[in-house]
Design a protein around this motif. Structure first.
Motif, PDB file in Angstrom:
ATOM      1  N   SER A 242      19.696  -0.388  39.901  1.00  0.00           N
ATOM      2  CA  SER A 242      19.881  -1.526  38.999  1.00  0.00           C
ATOM      3  C   SER A 242      21.258  -1.540  38.351  1.00  0.00           C
ATOM      4  O   SER A 242      21.685  -2.565  37.814  1.00  0.00           O
ATOM      5  N   GLY A 243      21.948  -0.395  38.371  1.00  0.00           N
ATOM      6  CA  GLY A 243      23.231  -0.291  37.695  1.00  0.00           C
ATOM      7  C   GLY A 243      23.111  -0.030  36.207  1.00  0.00           C
ATOM      8  O   GLY A 243      24.115  -0.030  35.494  1.00  0.00           O
ATOM      9  N   ALA A 244      21.883   0.206  35.717  1.00  0.00           N
ATOM     10  CA  ALA A 244      21.671   0.460  34.290  1.00  0.00           C
ATOM     11  C   ALA A 244      22.074   1.892  33.962  1.00  0.00           C
ATOM     12  O   ALA A 244      21.443   2.839  34.425  1.00  0.00           O
ATOM     13  N   ARG A 245      23.097   2.050  33.152  1.00  0.00           N
ATOM     14  CA  ARG A 245      23.592   3.377  32.824  1.00  0.00           C
ATOM     15  C   ARG A 245      23.179   3.837  31.432  1.00  0.00           C
ATOM     16  O   ARG A 245      23.399   4.980  31.067  1.00  0.00           O
ATOM     17  N   GLY A 246      22.615   2.940  30.643  1.00  0.00           N
ATOM     18  CA  GLY A 246      22.239   3.273  29.278  1.00  0.00           C
ATOM     19  C   GLY A 246      20.844   3.859  29.178  1.00  0.00           C
ATOM     20  O   GLY A 246      20.154   4.079  30.179  1.00  0.00           O
ATOM     21  N   PRO A 275      24.715   8.645  21.193  1.00  0.00           N
ATOM     22  CA  PRO A 275      25.514   7.730  20.371  1.00  0.00           C
ATOM     23  C   PRO A 275      24.821   6.372  20.342  1.00  0.00           C
ATOM     24  O   PRO A 275      23.906   6.114  21.131  1.00  0.00           O
ATOM     25  N   LEU A 276      25.268   5.506  19.444  1.00  0.00           N
ATOM     26  CA  LEU A 276      24.628   4.201  19.317  1.00  0.00           C
ATOM     27  C   LEU A 276      24.561   3.490  20.662  1.00  0.00           C
ATOM     28  O   LEU A 276      25.565   3.355  21.358  1.00  0.00           O
ATOM     29  N   ASP A 277      23.377   3.058  21.033  1.00  0.00           N
ATOM     30  CA  ASP A 277      23.141   2.265  22.223  1.00  0.00           C
ATOM     31  C   ASP A 277      22.463   0.979  21.751  1.00  0.00           C
ATOM     32  O   ASP A 277      21.289   0.996  21.377  1.00  0.00           O
ATOM     33  N   ALA A 278      23.205  -0.111  21.720  1.00  0.00           N
ATOM     34  CA  ALA A 278      22.697  -1.351  21.134  1.00  0.00           C
ATOM     35  C   ALA A 278      21.417  -1.850  21.793  1.00  0.00           C
ATOM     36  O   ALA A 278      20.450  -2.179  21.101  1.00  0.00           O
ATOM     37  N   PRO A 279      21.356  -1.948  23.139  1.00  0.00           N
ATOM     38  CA  PRO A 279      20.103  -2.409  23.740  1.00  0.00           C
ATOM     39  C   PRO A 279      18.923  -1.499  23.411  1.00  0.00           C
ATOM     40  O   PRO A 279      17.818  -1.983  23.150  1.00  0.00           O
ATOM     41  N   ALA A 280      19.137  -0.165  23.424  1.00  0.00           N
ATOM     42  CA  ALA A 280      18.045   0.748  23.103  1.00  0.00           C
ATOM     43  C   ALA A 280      17.559   0.530  21.680  1.00  0.00           C
ATOM     44  O   ALA A 280      16.355   0.529  21.405  1.00  0.00           O
ATOM     45  N   THR A 314      28.112  -8.121  27.401  1.00  0.00           N
ATOM     46  CA  THR A 314      27.389  -6.936  27.837  1.00  0.00           C
ATOM     47  C   THR A 314      27.994  -5.714  27.151  1.00  0.00           C
ATOM     48  O   THR A 314      29.033  -5.803  26.488  1.00  0.00           O
ATOM     49  N   THR A 315      27.317  -4.574  27.279  1.00  0.00           N
ATOM     50  CA  THR A 315      27.797  -3.315  26.712  1.00  0.00           C
ATOM     51  C   THR A 315      28.002  -2.313  27.845  1.00  0.00           C
ATOM     52  O   THR A 315      27.523  -2.531  28.967  1.00  0.00           O
ATOM     53  N   PRO A 316      28.681  -1.199  27.591  1.00  0.00           N
ATOM     54  CA  PRO A 316      28.972  -0.246  28.671  1.00  0.00           C
ATOM     55  C   PRO A 316      27.743   0.260  29.420  1.00  0.00           C
ATOM     56  O   PRO A 316      27.836   0.577  30.602  1.00  0.00           O
ATOM     57  N   GLY A 317      26.581   0.334  28.768  1.00  0.00           N
ATOM     58  CA  GLY A 317      25.407   0.877  29.444  1.00  0.00           C
ATOM     59  C   GLY A 317      24.493  -0.149  30.059  1.00  0.00           C
ATOM     60  O   GLY A 317      23.457   0.202  30.619  1.00  0.00           O
TER      61      GLY A 317
END
Length: 382
Positions: A242-246, A275-280, A314-317
């Motif tokens: 999926s490419g999901a890295r977060g 570290p802060l993960d906005a979607p999580a 989008t965000t890095p993760g």
């Protein structure tokens, strides 16, 4: 909180009338209980911003001191009257479930994490990912006889299927080793015809049979039950495809499907502090709100995330930033944009199954489509 930070600046801004919540919480206050050690500053700042944007007066309190609940591992099997422990900054590795589980793995009956990604370059309702990954806790798997490989207890297996069914997930795969397949199929047959419910298709596959599907960008399943020793492999394949890295939002359930612990799931070997993960943060808070009965607040929070993603942010993760996404921002900036109403998209967004409740989940089915898959060609059949 630092009043000059980009997130805290949004707390002074009232939500626009269009985005104001239409229904207030039934309870006087929404309570979030966090583990000893406190909430990391970046997570607390983001949490306060989101709660302020939602207009929720939350009571954020530490877990009881030692004497009542000594360890994080004790919390997930505590009294049903206790609110769930909220700690999305703790990232459990799926590898922690292997070989009977790590010694300090929180106790539970089963866990569920979510792979959620917005559809890219597709009309609403098409594309994207909304997958639930479940596993029994290693302590809930027993060997039927000496030398046999452990399999989930029948009640735990049924609880996981009911959890997927309650979220209106229609395609369920159970991924096992070859030595577990017959025992798992026997438990399902013994559970009776009403377990899967109308409209649910269930496949039982070995990991080798599931590999061609798990490596696709989008699987035909919307729920997967992986045995504990296989969870890390399944998680890694799904994340890579999926490419999901977060991190993924992760829920720990005790008896009767009671939510007892909210964390994240992330690659690694054991437990990590993320570290802060906005979607999580956004998704775990939405799940906690939903579990507390604040369903409209939970849906509003998810919709705001989806609209911002649909607007090209989008965000890095959050997977690859391909079309139509043109802007990758830090996680703190994503929270700030959400709170400021930074989404430009007005399109209707698909709902998240994790925030749905199937009112007919007990209706049962006269003909449950249980399938034991023995070759690759039948994996995606109807």
């Amino acid at each position: 909180m630092d009043q000059t930070s980009p997130i805290s600046d949004t707390l002074a801004r009232a939500p626009s009338p269009r985005l104001r919540p239409r229904l207030a919480l039934v309870d006087a206050r929404f309570t979030l209980v966090h583990p000893e050690g406190g909430i990391p500053d970046d997570w607390r700042e983001g949490l306060d911003a989101l709660l302020g944007w939602l207009g929720i007066a939350a009571e954020i309190v530490p877990a009881p001191r030692p004497g009542r609940l000594k360890r994080l591992a004790d919390w997930s099997m505590s009294s049903a009257g206790e609110p769930p422990l909220f700690a999305p900054w703790l990232g459990w590795s799926p590898a922690a479930f292997q070989h009977g589980g790590l010694a300090h793995l929180p106790q539970a009956q089963f866990v569920a994490s979510y792979l959620l990604d917005h559809p890219r370059g597709a009309a609403p309702g098409l594309g994207g990912l909304d997958l639930m990954l479940l596993s029994p806790h290693p302590s809930q798997c027993v060997a039927e006889e000496a030398g046999a490989i452990p399999v989930p207890r029948a009640g735990v297996l049924a609880a996981m299927i009911r959890a997927a069914r309650a979220q209106r997930r229609e395609r369920l795969a159970i991924i096992v080793t070859a030595r577990q397949r017959n025992a798992v199929a026997t438990r399902l047959l013994a559970a009776g015809k009403g377990l899967t419910g109308a409209g649910m298709t269930l496949d039982i596959l070995t990991l080798e049979e599931a590999l061609p599907v798990l490596t696709r960008p989008r699987t035909p399943w919307d729920a997967v039950i992986a045995m504990p020793d296989l969870r890390s492999t399944v998680f890694t394949l799904l994340a890579h495809a999926s490419g999901a890295r977060g991190a993924w939002p992760m829920l720990w359930f005790a008896g009767e499907g009671a939510l007892r612990l909210v964390t994240s799931e992330a690659p690694g070997e054991g437990l990590s502090r993320l570290p802060l993960d906005a979607p999580a943060l956004i998704h775990t808070l939405a799940l906690a709100l939903h579990a507390a009965g604040a369903v409209h607040h939970a849906a509003r929070l998810h919709e705001a995330w989806a609209l911002l993603r649909d607007s090209g942010v989008t965000t890095p993760g959050q997977g690859q930033s391909g079309a139509p996404y043109a802007s990758e921002v830090p996680d703190c900036a994503f929270v700030t944009m959400l709170c400021k109403g930074g989404a430009v998209s007005k399109r209707v967004q698909p709902s998240w199954r994790a925030l749905q409740n199937d009112k007919n989940e007990r209706a049962g089915s006269q003909n449950p489509p249980l399938r034991v898959i023995s070759d690759n060609e039948n994996i995606t059949s109807g």
